[in-house]
Structures are given as C-alpha cells and as structure tokens.
Scaffold this active site. Structure first.
Site, mmCIF file in Angstrom:
data_model
loop_
_atom_site.group_PDB
_atom_site.id
_atom_site.type_symbol
_atom_site.label_atom_id
_atom_site.label_comp_id
_atom_site.label_asym_id
_atom_site.label_seq_id
_atom_site.Cartn_x
_atom_site.Cartn_y
_atom_site.Cartn_z
ATOM 1 N N ASN A 11 0.865 -1.182 0.000
ATOM 2 C CA ASN A 11 0.000 0.000 0.000
ATOM 3 C C ASN A 11 0.900 1.230 0.000
ATOM 4 O O ASN A 11 1.516 1.549 1.014
ATOM 5 C CB ASN A 11 -0.888 -0.021 1.259
ATOM 6 N N LYS A 13 0.026 4.279 -0.265
ATOM 7 C CA LYS A 13 -0.642 5.464 0.291
ATOM 8 C C LYS A 13 -0.413 6.665 -0.650
ATOM 9 O O LYS A 13 -0.377 6.485 -1.855
ATOM 10 C CB LYS A 13 -0.152 5.740 1.717
ATOM 11 N N HIS A 98 -9.498 1.101 4.921
ATOM 12 C CA HIS A 98 -8.211 1.290 5.609
ATOM 13 C C HIS A 98 -8.431 2.231 6.799
ATOM 14 O O HIS A 98 -9.230 3.164 6.721
ATOM 15 C CB HIS A 98 -7.181 1.871 4.637
ATOM 16 N N GLU A 100 -6.802 4.649 7.871
ATOM 17 C CA GLU A 100 -6.601 6.068 7.582
ATOM 18 C C GLU A 100 -7.859 6.670 6.968
ATOM 19 O O GLU A 100 -8.171 7.841 7.192
ATOM 20 C CB GLU A 100 -5.366 6.245 6.677
ATOM 21 N N GLU A 168 -5.320 -4.984 10.566
ATOM 22 C CA GLU A 168 -4.285 -3.968 10.754
ATOM 23 C C GLU A 168 -4.550 -3.199 12.046
ATOM 24 O O GLU A 168 -5.354 -2.252 12.044
ATOM 25 C CB GLU A 168 -4.299 -2.982 9.583
ATOM 26 N N GLY A 174 2.631 2.074 10.596
ATOM 27 C CA GLY A 174 3.609 3.140 10.434
ATOM 28 C C GLY A 174 4.351 3.516 11.707
ATOM 29 O O GLY A 174 5.013 4.547 11.758
ATOM 30 N N SER A 213 3.489 -2.360 10.219
ATOM 31 C CA SER A 213 4.940 -2.404 10.448
ATOM 32 C C SER A 213 5.583 -3.742 10.080
ATOM 33 O O SER A 213 6.528 -4.184 10.738
ATOM 34 C CB SER A 213 5.267 -2.018 11.897
#
Ligand code: PEP
Length: 250
Positions: A11, A13, A98, A100, A168, A174, A213
């Site tokens: 991904n 992003k 996701h 985010e 996730e 991240g 991660s």
C-alpha cells in the site's frame, strides 16, 4: 487453517511519482520475472499511477490495485474515483476501509460494506481492512472491535468471490510497533470466526492478511502464524529490496 499461497500486497498510500515506476517497480518486476514468487503479489499506488503501473507490469506477476473507491459508478462526486474507473485504469484489486480512511474521512462499516459491493460489481478483488486502536486494545476490546468491524464491513456478495481481509491494528501502522505473534494469532482466529459468522461457508476461503509495520526482519515469523494468509505492507513496500524480501519470506 494454513494457506499455502500467501498474498503480499503493498500500500503506497499518498507516495509515488513516475520516477518510482522506473525505479522500484521496474526492479521488483525484473526480480519477480527472473525468480517467480511463491506468493501472490499486489501493489496499490496512488490513483494517478495505476494506469502507468499497470502498463509497465503488462499482465506480469504483480496485481495492481487502488486504495479506495466510491460506491457510485459515476456522477457529480468531485474528486471521486469509482470501482469501474479503477478497472478501466488497469486495477484488479482495491483496498477498502483502511484505518486512515476510517479515521480521516469518517468511513464507517456500513459505507465500507457498500464499497465492497461496488468493487464486486466492477470485478475487483476487495481487500477489506479492520483493526483496533491502542485505546481499544488497552481496554481489552480488540477481539470485539474486530468482530464488529467484520460483521459490519463485509457484504453478502463476497461469498464465492476472490477477496481478502486485512487485520491492521491501528497502533501498529507506520509506528514500528507490532503485536506479539500470540496476539496476531488470537485476532486472526477470531477474525476467521467472524467471517464465517457473517458469510457462512463463504467466509472460509479468503486469506486474512496481517498489516502494521511488517518489514524484512519480522515478515517470516508473522507469515508463519496460523491463519496469517499474507501481509498488507505500507512503508516497506516503497523500497524494492524490502518489499522483495517480504515477498520471499512468504
Ligand atoms: C498500511 O498502511 O496498510 C500499513 C500496514 O503500513 P505500515 O506497513 O507502514 O505500517
């Protein structure tokens, strides 16, 4: 359940410009063409790169995907991209829900479920993301949060189709932090139960990817956990050497 063919999806992003196609993607492609992976590999660049990435891959061993789509097929939705437009650009998969997007755009389970329907309508492989926040984990709610997200975000149409779930944990994305292997095993087992609760037999086959991660140093151990059917990889998918190392760990 151990899945023999793992799925490794990158991904990107909001990262990546044309130079990365000539660099990282060309390097990944050359390596995978010379030495085919045992895993199924996908890369989800920003929408601006989908068509060019698909042209470079040209039916080769990397499936190109989008990072989101709208529910509608077309219309007055400034800035929106439909599932059909992703297909038109050369995508075969799409990441949906996701964290985010859930956090920054307020996407709720019911909307994610509708987006899954849109992806299926267009013939895309949906990769549906779920995961708890740190506060939810510390409150002992990780299993129930993930179960509720799965029950709310899936769509009846998934049964019998090609799709994946991605677990996730938000606090691992991240950050360099990862759950323990036991924690991953616990959630993946609970996720499988919820997938079956929601889709009956249709919830048995889809792989459950772990994301958060993943790097060349931890991929092999994570991918060996029961019910981990692959990985969704953010930062490490931007560098060819790192992404290839994760692919080779599968
Ligand atoms: C992601 O954003 O899906 C992700 C897993 O990111 P990272 O690997 O960078 O934690």
């Amino acid at each position: 359940m151990k899945q023999s063919v793992k799925m490794i999806v990158g991904n990107w992003k909001m990262n990546g410009v044309a130079a990365d196609l000539a660099g990282a993607v060309a390097e990944m492609l050359a390596d995978l063409q010379q030495n085919p992976a045992s895993a199924r590999v996908g890369l989800c660049p920003p929408a601006t790169l989908i068509e060019r990435m698909a042209r470079i891959i040209d039916g080769g061993p990397i499936m190109v995907g989008g990072q989101d789509c709208r529910v509608e097929q077309k219309g007055a939705y400034t800035g929106g991209v439909s599932a059909e437009m992703l297909v038109d650009a050369g995508a075969r998969a799409v990441i949906l829900g996701h964290s985010e997007r859930r956090q920054e755009f307020g996407e709720i389970d019911a909307l994610v479920s509708q987006k899954v329907g849109a992806a299926l309508r267009a013939g895309l492989t949906p990769i549906v993301c779920v995961g708890e926040t740190l506060a939810q984990r510390e409150a002992g709610q990780a299993v129930s949060v993930v179960r509720d997200q799965i029950l709310g975000s899936l769509n009846d149409g998934l049964a019998g189709r090609d799709w994946a779930l991605a677990y996730e944990p938000v606090w691992a994305i991240g950050t360099g932090l990862t759950p323990t292997l036991d924690q991953i095993a616990e959630i993946h087992a609970a996720a499988r139960d919820a997938m079956i609760e929601r889709l009956r037999e249709g919830g048995r086959a889809a792989p459950i990817l772990y994301g958060g991660s993943v790097n060349p140093g931890n991929a092999r151990d994570i991918l060996a956990v029961d019910e981990v059917g692959g990985a969704l990889v953010g930062g490490a998918s931007l560098k060819a050497a790192d992404f290839l190392a994760i692919i080779r760990a599968a």
